[in-house]
Design a protein around this motif. Structure first.
Motif, PDB file in Angstrom:
ATOM      1  N   VAL A 105       0.889  -1.165   0.032  1.00  7.85           N
ATOM      2  CA  VAL A 105      -0.160   0.032   0.024  1.00  7.85           C
ATOM      3  C   VAL A 105       1.054   1.208   0.038  1.00  7.85           C
ATOM      4  O   VAL A 105       1.384   1.636   1.115  1.00  7.85           O
ATOM      5  CB  VAL A 105      -0.965  -0.042   1.359  1.00  7.85           C
ATOM      6  CG1 VAL A 105      -1.841   1.146   1.137  1.00  7.85           C
ATOM      7  CG2 VAL A 105      -1.511  -1.390   1.360  1.00  7.85           C
ATOM      8  N   GLN A 106       1.120   1.845  -1.062  1.00  6.19           N
ATOM      9  CA  GLN A 106       2.157   2.953  -1.286  1.00  6.19           C
ATOM     10  C   GLN A 106       1.338   4.318  -1.629  1.00  6.19           C
ATOM     11  O   GLN A 106       1.607   5.216  -1.089  1.00  6.19           O
ATOM     12  CB  GLN A 106       3.182   2.494  -2.205  1.00  6.19           C
ATOM     13  CG  GLN A 106       3.925   1.320  -1.986  1.00  6.19           C
ATOM     14  CD  GLN A 106       5.164   1.915  -0.934  1.00  6.19           C
ATOM     15  OE1 GLN A 106       5.242   3.050  -0.793  1.00  6.19           O
ATOM     16  NE2 GLN A 106       5.685   0.877  -0.247  1.00  6.19           N
ATOM     17  N   SER A 107       0.469   4.276  -2.352  1.00  5.72           N
ATOM     18  CA  SER A 107       0.070   5.472  -2.991  1.00  5.72           C
ATOM     19  C   SER A 107      -1.067   6.078  -2.182  1.00  5.72           C
ATOM     20  O   SER A 107      -1.687   5.155  -1.479  1.00  5.72           O
ATOM     21  CB  SER A 107      -0.296   5.352  -4.478  1.00  5.72           C
ATOM     22  OG  SER A 107      -1.493   4.537  -4.521  1.00  5.72           O
ATOM     23  N   ASP A 108      -1.209   7.419  -2.107  1.00  8.95           N
ATOM     24  CA  ASP A 108      -2.063   7.939  -1.459  1.00  8.95           C
ATOM     25  C   ASP A 108      -3.689   7.258  -1.749  1.00  8.95           C
ATOM     26  O   ASP A 108      -4.555   6.975  -0.887  1.00  8.95           O
ATOM     27  CB  ASP A 108      -2.433   9.340  -1.683  1.00  8.95           C
ATOM     28  CG  ASP A 108      -1.144   9.898  -0.984  1.00  8.95           C
ATOM     29  OD1 ASP A 108      -0.566  10.971  -1.682  1.00  8.95           O
ATOM     30  OD2 ASP A 108      -0.267   9.501  -0.320  1.00  8.95           O
ATOM     31  N   ALA A 109      -3.877   6.983  -3.306  1.00  6.63           N
ATOM     32  CA  ALA A 109      -5.161   6.672  -3.667  1.00  6.63           C
ATOM     33  C   ALA A 109      -5.361   5.289  -3.013  1.00  6.63           C
ATOM     34  O   ALA A 109      -6.531   4.908  -2.669  1.00  6.63           O
ATOM     35  CB  ALA A 109      -5.271   6.430  -5.226  1.00  6.63           C
ATOM     36  N   SER A 110      -4.214   4.563  -3.240  1.00  5.54           N
ATOM     37  CA  SER A 110      -4.535   3.105  -2.579  1.00  5.54           C
ATOM     38  C   SER A 110      -4.962   3.097  -1.103  1.00  5.54           C
ATOM     39  O   SER A 110      -5.565   2.356  -0.564  1.00  5.54           O
ATOM     40  CB  SER A 110      -3.343   2.218  -3.013  1.00  5.54           C
ATOM     41  OG  SER A 110      -2.103   2.721  -2.397  1.00  5.54           O
ATOM     42  N   TYR A 111      -4.032   4.002  -0.315  1.00  7.66           N
ATOM     43  CA  TYR A 111      -4.347   4.126   1.058  1.00  7.66           C
ATOM     44  C   TYR A 111      -6.108   4.397   1.334  1.00  7.66           C
ATOM     45  O   TYR A 111      -6.736   3.954   2.142  1.00  7.66           O
ATOM     46  CB  TYR A 111      -3.563   5.249   1.816  1.00  7.66           C
ATOM     47  CG  TYR A 111      -2.213   4.547   2.594  1.00  7.66           C
ATOM     48  CD1 TYR A 111      -1.166   5.006   1.808  1.00  7.66           C
ATOM     49  CD2 TYR A 111      -2.433   3.856   3.631  1.00  7.66           C
ATOM     50  CE1 TYR A 111       0.084   4.422   2.243  1.00  7.66           C
ATOM     51  CE2 TYR A 111      -1.361   3.263   4.141  1.00  7.66           C
ATOM     52  CZ  TYR A 111      -0.009   3.609   3.483  1.00  7.66           C
ATOM     53  OH  TYR A 111       1.205   2.982   4.114  1.00  7.66           O
ATOM     54  N   PHE A 112      -6.541   5.525   0.525  1.00  2.00           N
ATOM     55  CA  PHE A 112      -7.726   5.812   0.455  1.00  2.00           C
ATOM     56  C   PHE A 112      -8.738   4.799   0.517  1.00  2.00           C
ATOM     57  O   PHE A 112      -9.679   4.423   1.222  1.00  2.00           O
ATOM     58  CB  PHE A 112      -8.225   6.923  -0.399  1.00  2.00           C
ATOM     59  CG  PHE A 112      -9.423   7.407  -0.539  1.00  2.00           C
ATOM     60  CD1 PHE A 112     -10.218   7.618  -1.548  1.00  2.00           C
ATOM     61  CD2 PHE A 112      -9.907   8.121   0.768  1.00  2.00           C
ATOM     62  CE1 PHE A 112     -11.615   7.880  -1.727  1.00  2.00           C
ATOM     63  CE2 PHE A 112     -11.216   8.697   0.739  1.00  2.00           C
ATOM     64  CZ  PHE A 112     -11.918   8.577  -0.468  1.00  2.00           C
ATOM     65  N   VAL A 145     -15.063   8.385  -6.003  1.00  5.05           N
ATOM     66  CA  VAL A 145     -13.949   8.434  -7.044  1.00  5.05           C
ATOM     67  C   VAL A 145     -13.445  10.005  -7.293  1.00  5.05           C
ATOM     68  O   VAL A 145     -12.435  10.059  -7.672  1.00  5.05           O
ATOM     69  CB  VAL A 145     -14.792   7.729  -8.475  1.00  5.05           C
ATOM     70  CG1 VAL A 145     -13.832   7.877  -9.629  1.00  5.05           C
ATOM     71  CG2 VAL A 145     -14.959   6.047  -8.060  1.00  5.05           C
ATOM     72  N   VAL A 146     -14.718  10.643  -7.527  1.00  2.00           N
ATOM     73  CA  VAL A 146     -14.382  12.038  -7.610  1.00  2.00           C
ATOM     74  C   VAL A 146     -13.215  12.667  -6.595  1.00  2.00           C
ATOM     75  O   VAL A 146     -12.138  13.338  -7.043  1.00  2.00           O
ATOM     76  CB  VAL A 146     -15.633  12.994  -7.388  1.00  2.00           C
ATOM     77  CG1 VAL A 146     -15.307  14.282  -7.614  1.00  2.00           C
ATOM     78  CG2 VAL A 146     -16.613  12.572  -8.675  1.00  2.00           C
ATOM     79  N   VAL A 147     -13.367  12.257  -5.267  1.00  8.31           N
ATOM     80  CA  VAL A 147     -12.433  12.775  -4.262  1.00  8.31           C
ATOM     81  C   VAL A 147     -11.096  12.166  -4.564  1.00  8.31           C
ATOM     82  O   VAL A 147     -10.036  12.710  -4.535  1.00  8.31           O
ATOM     83  CB  VAL A 147     -12.987  12.271  -2.845  1.00  8.31           C
ATOM     84  CG1 VAL A 147     -11.795  12.239  -1.935  1.00  8.31           C
ATOM     85  CG2 VAL A 147     -14.272  12.893  -2.361  1.00  8.31           C
ATOM     86  N   THR A 148     -11.016  11.020  -5.279  1.00  5.42           N
ATOM     87  CA  THR A 148      -9.725  10.308  -5.298  1.00  5.42           C
ATOM     88  C   THR A 148      -9.079  11.067  -6.501  1.00  5.42           C
ATOM     89  O   THR A 148      -7.745  11.189  -6.240  1.00  5.42           O
ATOM     90  CB  THR A 148     -10.092   8.883  -6.041  1.00  5.42           C
ATOM     91  OG1 THR A 148     -10.604   8.124  -5.041  1.00  5.42           O
ATOM     92  CG2 THR A 148      -8.554   8.101  -6.252  1.00  5.42           C
ATOM     93  N   PHE A 149      -9.707  11.436  -7.464  1.00 11.25           N
ATOM     94  CA  PHE A 149      -9.074  12.120  -8.718  1.00 11.25           C
ATOM     95  C   PHE A 149      -8.627  13.614  -8.219  1.00 11.25           C
ATOM     96  O   PHE A 149      -7.841  14.125  -8.697  1.00 11.25           O
ATOM     97  CB  PHE A 149      -9.892  12.116  -9.759  1.00 11.25           C
ATOM     98  CG  PHE A 149      -9.763  10.932 -10.588  1.00 11.25           C
ATOM     99  CD1 PHE A 149     -10.922   9.963 -10.461  1.00 11.25           C
ATOM    100  CD2 PHE A 149      -8.922  10.840 -11.475  1.00 11.25           C
ATOM    101  CE1 PHE A 149     -10.808   8.770 -11.287  1.00 11.25           C
ATOM    102  CE2 PHE A 149      -8.586   9.410 -12.228  1.00 11.25           C
ATOM    103  CZ  PHE A 149      -9.786   8.458 -11.974  1.00 11.25           C
ATOM    104  N   VAL A 150      -9.668  14.152  -7.283  1.00  6.23           N
ATOM    105  CA  VAL A 150      -9.164  15.505  -7.046  1.00  6.23           C
ATOM    106  C   VAL A 150      -8.227  15.633  -6.056  1.00  6.23           C
ATOM    107  O   VAL A 150      -7.186  16.635  -6.064  1.00  6.23           O
ATOM    108  CB  VAL A 150     -10.516  16.076  -6.468  1.00  6.23           C
ATOM    109  CG1 VAL A 150     -10.351  17.441  -5.935  1.00  6.23           C
ATOM    110  CG2 VAL A 150     -11.592  16.309  -7.339  1.00  6.23           C
TER     111      VAL A 150
END
Lengths: 204, 510
Positions: free
Chosen positions: B382-389, B502-507
């Motif tokens: 689990v490295q990226s912020d998106a994957s933590y989220f 999903v929107v939160v992830t991209f933003v």
């Protein structure tokens, strides 16, 4: 609709034409004629009409849109003469049949004794010519320590659940259906109509 | 001495067979597991040896997984059993871990257990009790007319209030006024579902008082006001949901029978008023005590050679207990009865989290050891912020979000690359406060992702956050047809919440 004891005084009519136009015209007709009855449109009151395939045909223009509604037999002549008027463009009376029976299935789950009493009143105090098949509600009362709110271990102190099928004359079944519709925890299907003889003269 | 040989006076051995069987099973487990534990234990204190987390075997997290699955599954498959025996189940998992742990690690185990109860469990329970008691003494009386503008305003107020009095307190305070206002309506399910989304979950994002995961972060050195960094994603998700709710509520409002609508509008409304408002003073006191504990340093009390509890924390906890007692003393019982207040929810939290905090010890230790621990693959994976989220959030959806937050918080700490130079610069060494400071300064978005994932995605299922089930039960007893567990996911959270996330992830996290 006016009160009536007869079971065979409801007629289902099918009118070809734009749905909003037909519904407005028919309602206006009844108001203008000061007729105490009121047409029951299928979409409004949860009555099954066309199959999805027939609706799809209507949407893509392969057939004319159809409006289904039920009126009292006494109002049939009013509707027939109005739709037969040559000034009545874009609407045509396609069929008219006696509604011999109506029915709908239901199920429910409620969690207070007051709600349970309300549900019992709806399905146990039906008009005399209406039957409720499969009515056998299961009632559970738990220990008083299950009262109150819980976060992780919610258990209702009281539970009444059941299902069944209501059937009988259209007007009386409609009455029960309307009462059931007003209670959110009762899930009722759309009413199904059993149609009998045609009331319109044969064309040609 | 009695005559042991005589008939009716014959004395039996004292231990019933069940106790003997339980002891035998525990002893067998300890004996079978001891070689494995002892081989990994090493010296308890002093000397150069790998950290506890690097030595603990992976199976030691089994009871932690077990208790979380119990909390998730029992209410669905055996609610009556769970209602009566949740405490025993939690205790069972705790003992299943504690006994081999104590036998194998001795003083180190005692230190770890005392530490987690003194630093996490006791303050956690004290704060929840204080917030629950204070919020439970405030009642909203009067009637509102349940129309879209009123409903969306009520939800918006609740979304803000959650961060002040906690998601459980705000839910308890506002669910009944919302239901009273809309009592006349047939279609009410959407009201409760969006209430769960906003008031019971997303609204609690802004302060450590709002949601248990964030308070646990505060207890682990995340500064009190740091959670305000969640304001932007909180606002984005709240606005999307409130706009969506308004549209949906308008649609359903128009479908309501006209006669009922007219009767509702014609009804004289009773002006809204808050009763028990002196509890807001106590609420201010709660905030003040929590802020105090995060702002001053008064020295430590040494409970053991290795366990130091800051004095300001003790002051805070005593203050919170006092405020709870004051609220009980000065608020009429009738007000609490109007809110349906009982101690049941606090008892549940106390028993369940006593078990969770015991069993979470190995998970936190192993993750804290980073790639040296048996969960190094998780830390590395689990490295990226998106994957933590999404990983924190996904697990928070099905397991309680507080221990899930703590687990990934420790995963992030374990993944920090703290050089010896950085550790030497921190006067106190590489303890948790230093690591958290580095996490915030170097990887703040990671902590944002973990916090947002845990808090937001607790809304995804009934079991993601504590108030969800409570709100569902209150609504059902109020005549609302709530969806089933899977119905809630398929018809509501998947089509509504997941696109928002999903929107939160991209933003924010890509």
């Amino acid at each position: 609709m006016s009160e009536s004891e007869s079971g065979n005084d409801s007629i289902e009519l099918i009118v070809e034409g734009d749905e909003k136009t037909v519904s407005g015209f028919i309602r206006g007709l009844f108001i203008g004629a000061r007729n105490p009855d009121w047409p029951v449109f299928h979409d409004e009151l949860g009555i099954k009409s066309e199959t999805f395939a027939e609706q799809l045909k209507g949407w893509v223009g392969l057939s004319e849109p159809l409006s289904h509604f039920v009126v009292d037999r006494d109002a049939l002549a009013l509707v027939q003469s109005a739709l037969a008027d040559p000034r009545c463009h874009g609407m045509k009376l396609r069929a008219g049949q006696v509604v011999t029976e109506a029915s709908f299935a239901f199920e429910f789950k409620v969690f207070t004794e007051a709600a349970g009493a309300q549900v019992r009143a709806i399905f146990e105090q039906v008009p005399g010519d209406v039957t409720v098949e499969g009515w056998d509600p299961q009632e559970t009362r738990r220990h008083e320590d299950t009262e109150g709110v819980e976060l992780y271990s919610p258990v209702h102190h009281y539970r009444l659940e059941g299902s069944g099928r209501v059937s009988g004359p259209f007007k009386h079944v409609l009455y029960v259906h309307e009462q059931a519709r007003r209670v959110e925890q009762i899930e009722e299907e759309k009413m199904t109509l059993v149609l009998g003889a045609s009331v319109l003269p044969e064309e040609g | 001495m009695g005559n042991l040989a005589s008939g009716s006076d014959e004395q039996r051995p004292p231990s019933p067979w069940r106790t003997q069987l339980a002891l035998a099973l525990l002893a067998t487990a300890a004996v079978l597991l001891l070689p494995d534990i002892a081989a990994a234990a090493g010296d308890a204190h002093g000397g150069d040896h790998p950290s506890l987390g690097a030595r603990l075997p992976l199976w030691s997290v089994g009871p932690f997984v077990g208790i979380l699955l119990s909390i998730a599954l029992f209410p669905l498959v055996a609610p009556a059993f769970w209602h009566h025996h949740y405490g025993k189940v939690a205790a069972g998992w705790a003992v299943l871990f504690a006994i081999p742990f104590l036998v194998g690690y001795r003083m180190e185990a005692i230190d770890a257990i005392l530490h987690i109860y003194a630093v996490d469990y006791i303050p956690f329970i004290i704060l929840l009790r204080a917030l629950f008691t204070v919020a439970g003494g405030i009642v909203v009386r009067g009637s509102l007319k349940g129309a879209p503008k009123v409903n969306v305003t009520l939800l918006a107020i609740g979304t803000v209030l959650s961060s002040v009095i906690g998601t459980t307190g705000a839910s308890m305070l506002l669910i009944r006024p919302l239901m009273r206002a809309n009592d006349w309506r047939i279609n009410k399910t959407h009201l409760i579902v969006f209430f769960i989304f906003l008031v019971s979950n997303i609204g609690g994002s802004l302060t450590p008082l709002g949601d248990p995961p964030l308070f646990l972060g505060f207890l682990h050195s995340v500064p009190f006001f740091w959670t305000l960094n969640l304001f932007s994603p909180y606002l984005l998700v709240s606005i999307m949901l409130l706009v969506g709710f308004f549209a949906l509520d308008t649609y359903y409002y128009r479908k309501e029978p006209e006669d009922a609508k007219q009767a509702m509008l014609a009804q004289e409304s009773e002006p809204l008023k808050l009763v028990g408002t002196h509890n807001f003073l106590y609420l201010g006191g709660v905030i003040a005590f929590v802020l105090f504990s995060g702002s001053v340093k008064l020295g430590d009390v040494h409970l053991t050679a290795h366990l130091h509890v800051p004095i300001q924390n003790i002051v805070r906890d005593v203050g919170l207990v006092a405020l709870g007692l004051l609220s009980m003393k000065t608020t009429p019982k009738a007000l609490r009865e109007e809110n349906g207040f009982t101690w049941g929810p606090i008892e549940e939290v106390a028993y369940l989290f006593a078990g969770i905090f015991m069993t979470i010890i190995p998970a936190l230790a192993i993750l804290g050891a980073g790639v040296d621990g048996k969960l190094g693959w998780l830390v590395a994976g689990v490295q990226s912020d998106a994957s933590y989220f999404w990983v924190t959030g996904g697990l928070s959806s099905f397991l309680d979000n507080a221990p899930t937050y703590l687990t990934f918080f420790n995963t992030a700490l374990g993944g920090l690359d703290m050089s010896a130079a950085e550790c030497m610069q921190a006067a106190a060494g590489c303890g948790e406060p230093e690591k958290v400071a580095v996490l915030i300064s170097d990887k703040e978005r990671t902590l944002l992702a973990i916090s947002a994932g845990a808090v937001f995605m607790g809304a995804n299922t009934y079991i993601g956050n504590a108030p969800n089930f409570m709100v569902k039960a209150i609504a059902e007893e109020g005549g609302v047809a709530m969806p089933s567990f899977f119905g809630y996911i398929v018809r509501w959270s998947l089509p509504i919440l997941v696109p928002c996330f999903v929107v939160v992830t991209f933003v924010y996290f890509m």
